[in-house]
Design an enzyme around this catalytic site. Structure first.
Site, PDB file in Angstrom:
ATOM      1  N   LYS A 159     -10.090  -2.480   8.386  1.00 39.99           N
ATOM      2  CA  LYS A 159      -8.937  -2.100   8.908  1.00 39.99           C
ATOM      3  C   LYS A 159      -9.108  -1.751  10.467  1.00 39.99           C
ATOM      4  O   LYS A 159      -9.590  -0.540  10.712  1.00 39.99           O
ATOM      5  CB  LYS A 159      -8.032  -1.091   8.138  1.00 39.99           C
ATOM      6  CG  LYS A 159      -6.765  -0.801   8.675  1.00 39.99           C
ATOM      7  CD  LYS A 159      -6.116   0.487   7.789  1.00 39.99           C
ATOM      8  CE  LYS A 159      -6.831   1.885   8.197  1.00 39.99           C
ATOM      9  NZ  LYS A 159      -6.015   3.055   7.642  1.00 39.99           N
ATOM     10  N   GLU A 166       0.776  -1.118  -0.009  1.00 45.12           N
ATOM     11  CA  GLU A 166      -0.094  -0.086  -0.048  1.00 45.12           C
ATOM     12  C   GLU A 166       0.809   1.095  -0.061  1.00 45.12           C
ATOM     13  O   GLU A 166       1.506   1.451   0.796  1.00 45.12           O
ATOM     14  CB  GLU A 166      -0.888   0.123   1.495  1.00 45.12           C
ATOM     15  CG  GLU A 166      -1.751   1.285   1.655  1.00 45.12           C
ATOM     16  CD  GLU A 166      -2.146   1.239   3.115  1.00 45.12           C
ATOM     17  OE1 GLU A 166      -2.482   2.592   3.425  1.00 45.12           O
ATOM     18  OE2 GLU A 166      -2.292   0.258   3.543  1.00 45.12           O
ATOM     19  N   THR A 203      -4.775   5.858   2.636  1.00 38.56           N
ATOM     20  CA  THR A 203      -4.977   7.147   3.145  1.00 38.56           C
ATOM     21  C   THR A 203      -5.739   7.855   2.232  1.00 38.56           C
ATOM     22  O   THR A 203      -5.708   9.134   1.891  1.00 38.56           O
ATOM     23  CB  THR A 203      -3.647   7.967   3.493  1.00 38.56           C
ATOM     24  OG1 THR A 203      -2.810   7.213   4.115  1.00 38.56           O
ATOM     25  CG2 THR A 203      -4.126   9.282   4.253  1.00 38.56           C
TER      26      THR A 203
END
Length: 217
Positions: A137, A48, A77
């Site tokens: 997450k 990521e 993000t």
């Protein structure tokens, strides 16, 4: 507001196999390509790159060309639908968000990408699941630790959970034994590699992480 369970993309095979996502955040962007390559070569096949990392989308696009199907690459993000569009255009295969946003979730589904939204409480986890999370997450995982993940999993054992935040190669196994499907590991894995280009230390930490997750070849 009523939320219907919208289903979810399956966990990418590379993540299912290695049980770890490497999170690349920060640095000047100078060493980003080398760090990506070193991680893939070390066996970390799910990576990521965050939107607040210089050259994030440029590096992801180039890495997709270099590694093809050898690695699953995503963007983290992500906070707006426009960022989802940009990530998809760059070749991202999954999207990671710090929190829950229905407009972002809708756009992820429109692009048919895997989706890892951030949540912490049981209410947030259920909301993320209903919005089509591939896995939720659990962030920041260091706040609750493996015991917290185990307690969340007790009533929510049908929800895949991917703890992230403050996890190191030394603690990754504890979270997996608590019921996590995989872990997200950033700073403790990357060290100063994005700033200095130190790849030897990075490769050593990558091997330690995969040993801990059982994902080493």
């Amino acid at each position: 507001m009523e939320v219907k369970d919208l289903g979810a993309k399956q966990i990418p095979e590379a993540l299912r196999r290695t049980r770890a996502v490497a999170i690349l955040r920060g640095g000047s962007g100078e060493h980003l390509d080398d760090v990506l390559d070193a991680l893939v070569d070390s066996g970390v096949r799910c990576l990521e790159v965050t939107t607040n990392t210089p050259r994030a989308l440029e590096a992801l696009r180039a890495a997709r060309l270099r590694h093809g199907t050898a690695a699953e690459l995503g963007v983290g993000t992500v906070r707006t639908p426009e960022q989802v569009d940009q990530a998809a255009e760059a070749g991202a295969q999954f999207i990671v968000t710090p929190g829950l946003d229905e407009a972002v979730a809708d756009r992820v589904r429109a692009h048919d990408l895997a989706y890892f939204p951030g949540a912490f409480t049981a209410t947030e986890v259920l909301r993320a699941h209903a919005l089509g999370a591939t896995a939720v997450k659990i962030f920041p995982a260091s706040l609750g630790g493996p015991k917290y993940v185990r307690e969340l999993r007790a009533p929510l054992d049908d929800v895949e959970m991917l703890p992230t935040g403050g996890i190191s190669p030394d603690t990754a196994g504890d979270f997996l034994r608590a019921g996590a499907c995989a872990v997200g590991v950033g700073g403790p894995l990357l060290g100063d590699a994005l700033d200095t280009g130190d790849l030897d230390g990075l490769r050593s930490r990558a091997r330690a992480l995969l040993d801990a997750t059982g994902g080493a070849a």
